[in-house]
Motif scaffolding. Sequence first.
Motif, mmCIF file in Angstrom:
data_model
loop_
_atom_site.group_PDB
_atom_site.id
_atom_site.type_symbol
_atom_site.label_atom_id
_atom_site.label_comp_id
_atom_site.label_asym_id
_atom_site.label_seq_id
_atom_site.Cartn_x
_atom_site.Cartn_y
_atom_site.Cartn_z
ATOM 1 N N UNK A 136 -9.700 -6.511 -5.149
ATOM 2 C CA UNK A 136 -9.841 -5.091 -5.459
ATOM 3 C C UNK A 136 -9.806 -4.777 -6.942
ATOM 4 N N UNK A 137 -9.706 -5.831 -7.755
ATOM 5 C CA UNK A 137 -9.540 -5.605 -9.190
ATOM 6 C C UNK A 137 -10.834 -5.680 -9.973
ATOM 7 N N UNK A 138 -11.950 -5.962 -9.280
ATOM 8 C CA UNK A 138 -13.246 -6.003 -9.950
ATOM 9 C C UNK A 138 -13.303 -7.075 -11.017
ATOM 10 N N UNK A 139 -13.897 -6.719 -12.151
ATOM 11 C CA UNK A 139 -14.136 -7.686 -13.222
ATOM 12 C C UNK A 139 -12.841 -8.299 -13.743
ATOM 13 N N UNK A 140 -11.750 -7.514 -13.743
ATOM 14 C CA UNK A 140 -10.489 -8.002 -14.293
ATOM 15 C C UNK A 140 -9.869 -9.112 -13.463
ATOM 16 N N UNK A 141 -10.327 -9.290 -12.221
ATOM 17 C CA UNK A 141 -9.741 -10.309 -11.338
ATOM 18 C C UNK A 141 -9.879 -11.701 -11.920
ATOM 19 N N UNK A 142 -10.991 -11.924 -12.627
ATOM 20 C CA UNK A 142 -11.224 -13.241 -13.213
ATOM 21 C C UNK A 142 -10.181 -13.637 -14.228
ATOM 22 N N UNK A 143 -9.418 -12.650 -14.717
ATOM 23 C CA UNK A 143 -8.391 -12.945 -15.706
ATOM 24 C C UNK A 143 -7.203 -13.684 -15.098
ATOM 25 N N UNK A 144 -7.025 -13.560 -13.785
ATOM 26 C CA UNK A 144 -5.811 -14.156 -13.241
ATOM 27 C C UNK A 144 -6.003 -14.930 -11.944
ATOM 28 N N UNK A 174 7.243 -5.931 -16.765
ATOM 29 C CA UNK A 174 6.175 -5.021 -16.316
ATOM 30 C C UNK A 174 6.651 -4.049 -15.239
ATOM 31 N N UNK A 175 7.929 -4.129 -14.875
ATOM 32 C CA UNK A 175 8.466 -3.252 -13.822
ATOM 33 C C UNK A 175 9.339 -2.158 -14.441
ATOM 34 N N UNK A 176 8.695 -1.107 -14.908
ATOM 35 C CA UNK A 176 9.414 0.031 -15.472
ATOM 36 C C UNK A 176 9.726 1.009 -14.338
ATOM 37 N N UNK A 177 10.962 0.999 -13.892
ATOM 38 C CA UNK A 177 11.335 1.833 -12.751
ATOM 39 C C UNK A 177 11.458 3.312 -13.115
ATOM 40 N N UNK A 178 11.359 3.611 -14.415
ATOM 41 C CA UNK A 178 11.402 5.010 -14.851
ATOM 42 C C UNK A 178 10.009 5.561 -15.128
ATOM 43 N N UNK A 179 9.007 4.794 -14.795
ATOM 44 C CA UNK A 179 7.630 5.244 -15.027
ATOM 45 C C UNK A 179 7.291 6.419 -14.116
ATOM 46 N N UNK A 180 6.658 7.436 -14.695
ATOM 47 C CA UNK A 180 6.263 8.610 -13.903
ATOM 48 C C UNK A 180 5.156 8.261 -12.902
ATOM 49 N N UNK A 181 4.550 7.085 -13.036
ATOM 50 C CA UNK A 181 3.527 6.665 -12.074
ATOM 51 C C UNK A 181 4.145 6.402 -10.703
ATOM 52 N N UNK A 182 5.451 6.132 -10.697
ATOM 53 C CA UNK A 182 6.159 5.935 -9.429
ATOM 54 C C UNK A 182 6.580 7.263 -8.803
ATOM 55 N N UNK A 237 0.811 -1.221 0.000
ATOM 56 C CA UNK A 237 0.000 0.000 0.000
ATOM 57 C C UNK A 237 0.844 1.271 0.000
ATOM 58 N N UNK A 238 2.164 1.111 0.212
ATOM 59 C CA UNK A 238 3.066 2.254 0.079
ATOM 60 C C UNK A 238 2.992 2.815 -1.337
ATOM 61 N N UNK A 239 2.746 1.918 -2.308
ATOM 62 C CA UNK A 239 2.684 2.321 -3.710
ATOM 63 C C UNK A 239 1.268 2.653 -4.171
ATOM 64 N N UNK A 240 0.295 2.347 -3.344
ATOM 65 C CA UNK A 240 -1.103 2.399 -3.787
ATOM 66 C C UNK A 240 -1.535 3.783 -4.267
ATOM 67 N N UNK A 241 -1.074 4.809 -3.578
ATOM 68 C CA UNK A 241 -1.502 6.148 -3.964
ATOM 69 C C UNK A 241 -0.936 6.608 -5.292
ATOM 70 N N UNK A 242 0.064 5.901 -5.777
ATOM 71 C CA UNK A 242 0.728 6.323 -7.000
ATOM 72 C C UNK A 242 0.081 5.767 -8.267
ATOM 73 N N UNK A 243 -0.635 4.634 -8.164
ATOM 74 C CA UNK A 243 -1.129 3.963 -9.368
ATOM 75 C C UNK A 243 -2.308 3.063 -9.042
ATOM 76 N N UNK A 244 -2.918 2.471 -10.080
ATOM 77 C CA UNK A 244 -4.068 1.604 -9.847
ATOM 78 C C UNK A 244 -3.627 0.223 -9.359
#
Length: 523
Positions: free
Chosen positions: A199-207, A144-152, A18-25
């Motif tokens: 917490x992923x709603x409908x998309x949770x069924x994908x994984x 999937x771990x782009x450490x240069x993403x502005x979302x971080x 949850x440390x990262x939660x405020x930064x992205x979905x």
Amino acid sequence: MSEDQKKQLEQQLWNIANTLRGKMNADEFRDYILGFIFYKYLAEKMEIYANSILKSDDIKYKSINENTSQGKEYIQAIKEESLEKLGYFLKPAELFSEVAKRGNSDVEGENNFILQDLQKILNNIQLSTMGTESEEDFDNLFEDMDLNSTKLGKTPEARNEIIAKVLSHLDKIDFKLEQTELDVLGDAYEYLIGQFASGAGKKAGEFYTPQEVSKVLAKIVTTGKSKLKSVYDPTCGSGSLLLRVAKEVTEVSNFYGQEMNRTTYNLARMNMILHGVHYRKFNIKQEDTLEHPQHLDKQFEAIVANPPFSAEWSANPLFTSDDRFSQYGKLAPGSKADYAFVQHMIHHLSENGIMGVVLAHGTLFRGGAEQHIRKYLIEDRNYLDAVIGLPANIFYGTSIPTCIMVFKKCREQPEDVLFIDASKYFEKVKTQNVLKDEHIDKIIDTYRNRLEEIKYSKRILLKEIIKNDYNLNIPRYVDSYNAEIDIDIDKVASDLKSLEKEMKLTDKIILDFCIELKIATPF
């Protein structure tokens, strides 16, 4: 580790996430936190293994100086051993604890900017496997771990700060990897995947398949077996269902799976490795299972799946000559691929195997091509062993009721099909319906012993199903209707007359009191 300690660890990891939660979905911060946990796992396994090799020389892996000729010799020897045993390699300076330490250093003059180094290390893990047996299992695992993403963070400094903070928190947690009999981290990883799914709603069924449904499927396909040569999931998602099967037996020799979504495919491979499944023992492929099957030459002893409900597929006429579908005479409709997945799985099922698949209720009674396929499976092949109705609202992202269809090529009781209506046996937890252990045990006990219970289960002869035009709708066979209590109208009328007499008597008593007290009457 006690149950309380296990829950404490799970909560710690969720708090760090949850440390990262405020930064992205949820989808995005899931990929980062699970990736960091996986990196920590790989690093600690590497250090434990290297220390075991160096034990006779009384040297610790971290103490090796990588810049000396002797240090380079040690590292090269350990690299060769590690690639063979673990399937990957990390240098001492690339270990998680060392990077976390550098990122959180407050020593004056020491550079604590670790973003570039960390991205390079994650790439190096993959590069270390190039040309080895494990290359495919580690290929683009951290993409999937782009450490240069502005979302971080908007600036490199802000991104570095948040990542260093996460690494620091994770570094303080002991995953107890040296206690090989425990799967502390594996259980915690499963917990996190479940939390993200909720917490992923409908998309949770994908994984993700809820653990209680995974338990039911796993117990069904391991019935009568203590070891499995192979287990297969054609829509494996995060791999949790495959791993759940392994918990029901003493050994699974090989795990096979296929997953279309690239991110989820990466998660499945991480999940396998993190649960201690050796890279030689799992074969997970990324492709569309129906259109581009990757394991066509294999049959499996146990097959489990929770395919996407009523998904679309091409239903290309060319598939009528595909060995998976040709014998049925018809393809599943292009708008509903449910039976295409069933046909695919049947093709891969070994003669002594058991297959359990979660499907929407419509698959039990829809007509057309689906009815034609049911006819072939029931009358021509006699593969259908059981139909189990599950409660509504137990899957993330959909509230529809679902069922499990169980298939065997060699059935012990070929004269009937067992129907179980477990739809009313659940516990409501917040907004979800949940199967508790007693509900799961009831389903499994009923299935394994083919028990009949009024309003819950019944064995139905094949000729009755055939007579019903292969309609498998559970209420046709298991009457779980609770009839209302019959009302005796004559008795009710008599009771009302008695009540009226009592009321008149009471009114007279009240009237007498009012007259005696010389007060107004209420009538």
